[in-house]
Design a protein around this motif. Structure first.
Motif, PDB file in Angstrom:
ATOM      1  N   LYS A  74     111.830  74.397  38.532  1.00 30.44           N
ATOM      2  CA  LYS A  74     112.482  73.303  39.270  1.00 30.44           C
ATOM      3  C   LYS A  74     113.571  72.665  38.429  1.00 30.44           C
ATOM      4  O   LYS A  74     114.670  72.393  38.921  1.00 30.44           O
ATOM      5  N   SER A  78     117.720  72.851  39.108  1.00 30.13           N
ATOM      6  CA  SER A  78     118.519  71.643  39.336  1.00 30.13           C
ATOM      7  C   SER A  78     119.830  71.659  38.554  1.00 30.13           C
ATOM      8  O   SER A  78     120.791  71.020  38.958  1.00 30.13           O
ATOM      9  N   SER A  85     120.956  77.954  42.345  1.00 28.87           N
ATOM     10  CA  SER A  85     120.580  76.749  43.071  1.00 28.87           C
ATOM     11  C   SER A  85     120.521  77.014  44.568  1.00 28.87           C
ATOM     12  O   SER A  85     119.689  76.435  45.275  1.00 28.87           O
ATOM     13  N   ASN A  86     121.354  77.913  45.075  1.00 30.33           N
ATOM     14  CA  ASN A  86     121.301  78.262  46.502  1.00 30.33           C
ATOM     15  C   ASN A  86     120.005  78.985  46.839  1.00 30.33           C
ATOM     16  O   ASN A  86     119.383  78.710  47.863  1.00 30.33           O
ATOM     17  N   TYR A  88     117.164  78.748  45.219  1.00 30.74           N
ATOM     18  CA  TYR A  88     116.087  77.757  45.131  1.00 30.74           C
ATOM     19  C   TYR A  88     116.080  76.871  46.376  1.00 30.74           C
ATOM     20  O   TYR A  88     115.028  76.587  46.935  1.00 30.74           O
ATOM     21  N   TRP A  89     117.245  76.442  46.831  1.00 30.61           N
ATOM     22  CA  TRP A  89     117.343  75.593  48.013  1.00 30.61           C
ATOM     23  C   TRP A  89     116.800  76.318  49.239  1.00 30.61           C
ATOM     24  O   TRP A  89     116.071  75.737  50.045  1.00 30.61           O
ATOM     25  N   ASN A  93     113.478  74.993  51.262  1.00 33.79           N
ATOM     26  CA  ASN A  93     113.652  74.587  52.656  1.00 33.79           C
ATOM     27  C   ASN A  93     112.986  75.540  53.634  1.00 33.79           C
ATOM     28  O   ASN A  93     112.692  75.147  54.758  1.00 33.79           O
TER      29      ASN A  93
END
Length: 99
Positions: A74, A78, A85-86, A88-89, A93
């Protein structure tokens, strides 16, 4: 030109994920082998539940290590560049339920 950069970033992302997975597997193997050497045990049981530890004398709970890896991922996501980061997002989600 832009497509090549994106593909390069995703290849780097895949390599990073595979490296993290291999490192995690090595940690578990090394821990089990250390128990064999230091304690003279023939085997070690890896459990994923704290209540299962009481059934085996040589149980190793893997959840604290997994939680540390999760928290580290995490923090890394960040501050990661856009491809990481994409990803992970998208993962975070996709876990949310929409009704």
């Amino acid at each position: 030109m832009i497509h090549i950069k994106i593909i390069r970033y995703y290849i780097i992302t895949v390599i990073a994920c595979l490296s993290i997975t291999a490192l995690t597997a090595c940690v578990f193997v090394a821990d089990e082998n250390a128990r064999k050497i230091s304690l003279g045990q023939e085997f070690a049981v890896v459990v994923m539940n704290a209540s299962a530890e009481k059934y085996y004398d040589s149980a190793v709970n893997a959840l604290p290590v997994i939680e540390k890896i999760k928290n580290g991922a995490k923090r890394a996501a960040s501050i990661a560049p856009p491809p990481l980061s994409n990803i992970y997002w998208i993962i975070v989600n996709s876990e949310k339920e929409e009704i």
